[in-house]
Design a protein around this motif. Structure first.
Motif, PDB file in Angstrom:
ATOM      1  N   VAL A  10     -38.388 -23.164  -0.719  1.00 40.60           N
ATOM      2  CA  VAL A  10     -37.909 -24.267   0.096  1.00 40.60           C
ATOM      3  C   VAL A  10     -38.170 -23.886   1.548  1.00 40.60           C
ATOM      4  O   VAL A  10     -37.798 -22.795   1.986  1.00 40.60           O
ATOM      5  CB  VAL A  10     -36.394 -24.500  -0.135  1.00 40.60           C
ATOM      6  CG1 VAL A  10     -35.840 -25.544   0.810  1.00 40.60           C
ATOM      7  CG2 VAL A  10     -36.134 -24.884  -1.592  1.00 40.60           C
ATOM      8  N   LYS A  32     -36.449 -28.440   5.369  1.00 40.72           N
ATOM      9  CA  LYS A  32     -37.631 -29.302   5.327  1.00 40.72           C
ATOM     10  C   LYS A  32     -37.864 -29.836   3.913  1.00 40.72           C
ATOM     11  O   LYS A  32     -38.714 -30.684   3.703  1.00 40.72           O
ATOM     12  CB  LYS A  32     -38.875 -28.536   5.801  1.00 40.72           C
ATOM     13  CG  LYS A  32     -38.773 -28.032   7.225  1.00 40.72           C
ATOM     14  CD  LYS A  32     -38.793 -29.192   8.189  1.00 40.72           C
ATOM     15  CE  LYS A  32     -38.761 -28.710   9.627  1.00 40.72           C
ATOM     16  NZ  LYS A  32     -38.685 -29.814  10.562  1.00 40.72           N
ATOM     17  N   ASP A  33     -37.140 -29.298   2.941  1.00 41.36           N
ATOM     18  CA  ASP A  33     -37.203 -29.710   1.538  1.00 41.36           C
ATOM     19  C   ASP A  33     -35.778 -29.735   0.998  1.00 41.36           C
ATOM     20  O   ASP A  33     -34.876 -29.140   1.583  1.00 41.36           O
ATOM     21  CB  ASP A  33     -38.023 -28.708   0.699  1.00 41.36           C
ATOM     22  CG  ASP A  33     -39.436 -28.521   1.200  1.00 41.36           C
ATOM     23  OD1 ASP A  33     -40.184 -29.504   1.216  1.00 41.36           O
ATOM     24  OD2 ASP A  33     -39.782 -27.385   1.578  1.00 41.36           O
ATOM     25  N   ASP A  34     -35.576 -30.402  -0.145  1.00 39.15           N
ATOM     26  CA  ASP A  34     -34.276 -30.362  -0.817  1.00 39.15           C
ATOM     27  C   ASP A  34     -34.008 -28.948  -1.320  1.00 39.15           C
ATOM     28  O   ASP A  34     -34.922 -28.254  -1.767  1.00 39.15           O
ATOM     29  CB  ASP A  34     -34.254 -31.323  -2.007  1.00 39.15           C
ATOM     30  CG  ASP A  34     -34.297 -32.789  -1.583  1.00 39.15           C
ATOM     31  OD1 ASP A  34     -33.940 -33.098  -0.432  1.00 39.15           O
ATOM     32  OD2 ASP A  34     -34.697 -33.612  -2.425  1.00 39.15           O
ATOM     33  N   LYS A  44     -32.906 -32.540   2.095  1.00 41.68           N
ATOM     34  CA  LYS A  44     -33.855 -32.347   3.182  1.00 41.68           C
ATOM     35  C   LYS A  44     -33.279 -32.927   4.473  1.00 41.68           C
ATOM     36  O   LYS A  44     -32.660 -33.982   4.468  1.00 41.68           O
ATOM     37  CB  LYS A  44     -35.165 -33.060   2.809  1.00 41.68           C
ATOM     38  CG  LYS A  44     -36.210 -33.099   3.874  1.00 41.68           C
ATOM     39  CD  LYS A  44     -37.415 -33.870   3.380  1.00 41.68           C
ATOM     40  CE  LYS A  44     -38.448 -34.015   4.464  1.00 41.68           C
ATOM     41  NZ  LYS A  44     -39.624 -34.752   3.996  1.00 41.68           N
TER      42      LYS A  44
END
Length: 100
Positions: A10, A32-34, A44
């Motif tokens: 992630v 920047k991501d889940d 995110k």
């Protein structure tokens, strides 16, 4: 460098100001991501925090997920360098237990 293996990666970005970082200080990261760790989900764009400790010239960060989430810089070394912290660089979170 470590083998990141089958873990989910992630990405996140360091946020905040850290001119005089000391052991035990909080460090913030914008996802920047889940991030899914077991039953805990963080979406995110959310900012998460962890305490940083200077060990062997690098800052290792405890994000509160035990050893299930380990922070790496983009060189695939554990933790982050002091210069990465001050430049607010991208980091990777290695998630080893994403669905339990």
């Amino acid at each position: 460098k470590e083998d990141l293996g089958k873990a989910k990666l992630v990405s996140a970005e360091i946020t905040g100001k850290y001119k005089k970082f000391k052991d035990g200080g909080l460090i913030s990261f914008k996802l920047k991501d889940d991030l899914q760790v077991g039953s805990r989900f963080t979406g995110k764009g959310v900012t998460i925090q962890g305490r940083g400790w200077i060990i062997d010239g690098r800052i290792l960060v405890d994000l509160g997920y035990d050893r299930n989430v380990i922070l790496y810089d983009l060189t695939s070394e554990k933790g982050i360098s002091m210069s990465s912290l001050k430049k607010k660089e991208m980091v990777l979170l290695k998630v080893t237990k994403s669905n339990e």
